[in-house]
Design a protein around this motif. Structure first.
Motif, mmCIF file in Angstrom:
data_model
loop_
_atom_site.group_PDB
_atom_site.id
_atom_site.type_symbol
_atom_site.label_atom_id
_atom_site.label_comp_id
_atom_site.label_asym_id
_atom_site.label_seq_id
_atom_site.Cartn_x
_atom_site.Cartn_y
_atom_site.Cartn_z
ATOM 1 N N ARG A 1 0.860 -1.121 0.008
ATOM 2 C CA ARG A 1 -0.020 0.202 0.154
ATOM 3 C C ARG A 1 0.854 1.118 0.121
ATOM 4 N NH1 ARG A 1 -3.384 1.049 4.249
ATOM 5 N NH2 ARG A 1 -5.213 1.472 2.911
ATOM 6 N N THR B 1 -2.245 6.153 3.682
ATOM 7 C CA THR B 1 -1.847 5.529 4.746
ATOM 8 C C THR B 1 -0.923 4.179 4.310
ATOM 9 O OG1 THR B 1 -3.707 6.441 6.158
ATOM 10 C CG2 THR B 1 -2.437 4.453 6.872
ATOM 11 N N SER C 1 -3.364 -2.361 7.088
ATOM 12 C CA SER C 1 -4.276 -1.661 8.206
ATOM 13 C C SER C 1 -4.831 -2.818 9.066
ATOM 14 C CB SER C 1 -5.557 -1.289 7.394
ATOM 15 O OG SER C 1 -6.470 -2.301 6.868
ATOM 16 N N ARG C 2 -5.604 -2.548 9.772
ATOM 17 C CA ARG C 2 -6.124 -3.673 11.049
ATOM 18 C C ARG C 2 -6.816 -4.815 10.198
ATOM 19 N NH1 ARG C 2 -9.225 -2.304 16.715
ATOM 20 N NH2 ARG C 2 -9.510 -4.519 17.162
ATOM 21 N N PRO D 1 -0.149 -3.829 12.198
ATOM 22 C CA PRO D 1 -0.627 -2.759 11.333
ATOM 23 C C PRO D 1 0.648 -1.739 11.123
ATOM 24 C CG PRO D 1 -2.087 -3.164 13.300
ATOM 25 C CD PRO D 1 -0.871 -4.278 13.228
ATOM 26 N N GLY E 1 -14.066 -2.304 10.598
ATOM 27 C CA GLY E 1 -13.402 -3.004 9.193
ATOM 28 C C GLY E 1 -14.279 -3.832 8.620
#
Length: 343
Positions: free
Chosen positions: A36, A41, A45-46, A68, A93
């Protein structure tokens, strides 16, 4: 060990989810880098970590660097299958994206596979579980992959709290999906859902979507009102043809009226219907891995080639001997997916 640069193509989490699932299916260790990198960001991610951990736990695999923010991941596939798994994405999520990875990783199961996931069932930038039930799962069943998913509780941003229970039947073989055309339109239907919000939002969503669809025979809209720890509303539409399905969906958001949101969902669906495509853009990239492993060539067409679809092709070619043929004809792109005929 396969080396995959995750900054290529759409550069998001899909390449990670597909790579981890394909690693378990092919037995190939994989090293993912620059995860990513092109997103606001960077790193995992989570939600991505939950999907990776769930696939690893389900298959007895080892994931190194699954935290993360991590921009690298090493995944070592295992061969000890678990057939019942509960997982929590945390907050809102996406349940559907975690389920996407787990179903692909489990697509050679010889026993029923039960998956319970807690998180967001209807959130931005992710396919809603409703669309899986309306479009994706019926098409997967034609390929010999039967999935049932029940929405036990809905979860919206930011609190989440939704819960889905899915069951994947044993898969004997994956048959190709042949969709050169859709045949005659049978009906347009949908579901409009609201949670902890007033009834006028439901009415506006439905009002917004119905008028644009009048030339297509109107739309049959089911309504659902629920309570839970989060609040939200949305609409999922499906155009049901003799040979297939096209879908669209929308989630309401502040600053835009529910009526406009309903109109957007209808117009998105109409655009797909009028294009002549046999798969909507979002469903195509989710079905591609199964086509790449099928017992024969699959054919379909899309109105445009998304970056997600390009990324899926690149990733699948890293793991499988598969060829992709693409031909532009009038307003659609015709695809042929040929397992065993890679370049």
């Amino acid at each position: 060990m396969l080396e995959i640069d995750c900054s290529k193509g759409e550069g998001g989490g899909q390449m990670v989810r597909t790579s981890v699932a394909m690693s378990t299916l092919t037995g190939k260790e994989v090293h993912l880098t620059r995860i990513r990198e092109n997103r606001p960001t960077n790193g995992l991610s989570r939600q991505h970590c939950t999907a990776i951990n769930a696939v690893a736990e389900m298959t007895g695999s080892v994931a190194i660097g699954n935290t993360p923010g991590s921009r690298e991941l090493i995944f070592k596939p295992g061969n000890e299958m678990r057939y019942s798994l509960d997982t929590d994405v945390g907050s809102a999520g996406s349940v559907s994206l975690v389920l996407q990875a787990m179903l692909l990783a489990g697509s050679r199961t010889d026993r029923p596979l039960r998956i319970d996931i807690t998180g967001g069932t209807n959130v931005m930038w992710a396919p809603p579980i409703d669309t899986y039930n309306q479009v994706l799962f019926p098409l997967m069943e034609r390929m010999g992959i039967k999935v049932k998913a029940e929405i036990l509780e809905r979860g919206f941003f930011p609190e989440g709290g939704g819960r889905v229970s899915a069951l994947l039947d044993p898969v004997e073989k994956i048959s190709p999906l042949k969709l050169p055309d859709l045949g005659k339109l049978k009906r347009v239907r949908g579901i409009c859902f609201t949670q902890n919000l007033p009834d006028w939002i439901t009415k506006q969503l439905i009002s917004g979507c119905k008028k644009p669809l009048e030339p297509f025979g109107g739309a049959e809209i089911e309504t659902e009102r629920t309570t839970g720890i989060s609040k939200g509303a949305g609409l999922c539409l499906v155009a049901e043809y003799k040979k297939g399905f096209l879908g669209s969906n929308v989630i309401t958001a502040r600053g835009r009226s529910p009526k406009d949101a309903g109109t957007d969902a209808a117009n998105d669906l109409i655009k797909e219907m009028e294009s002549g495509a046999t798969l909507d853009v979002n469903t195509a990239d989710q079905l591609l891995p199964y086509m790449a492993m099928a017992d024969g060539d699959s054919v379909f067409s899309v109105s445009r080639i998304s970056r997600h679809l390009l990324s899926q092709m690149d990733t699948l070619e890293d793991f499988l001997d598969v060829g992709f043929g693409v031909e532009r004809r009038e307003s659609v792109y015709n695809f042929t997916v040929s397992p065993g005929r890679g370049t």
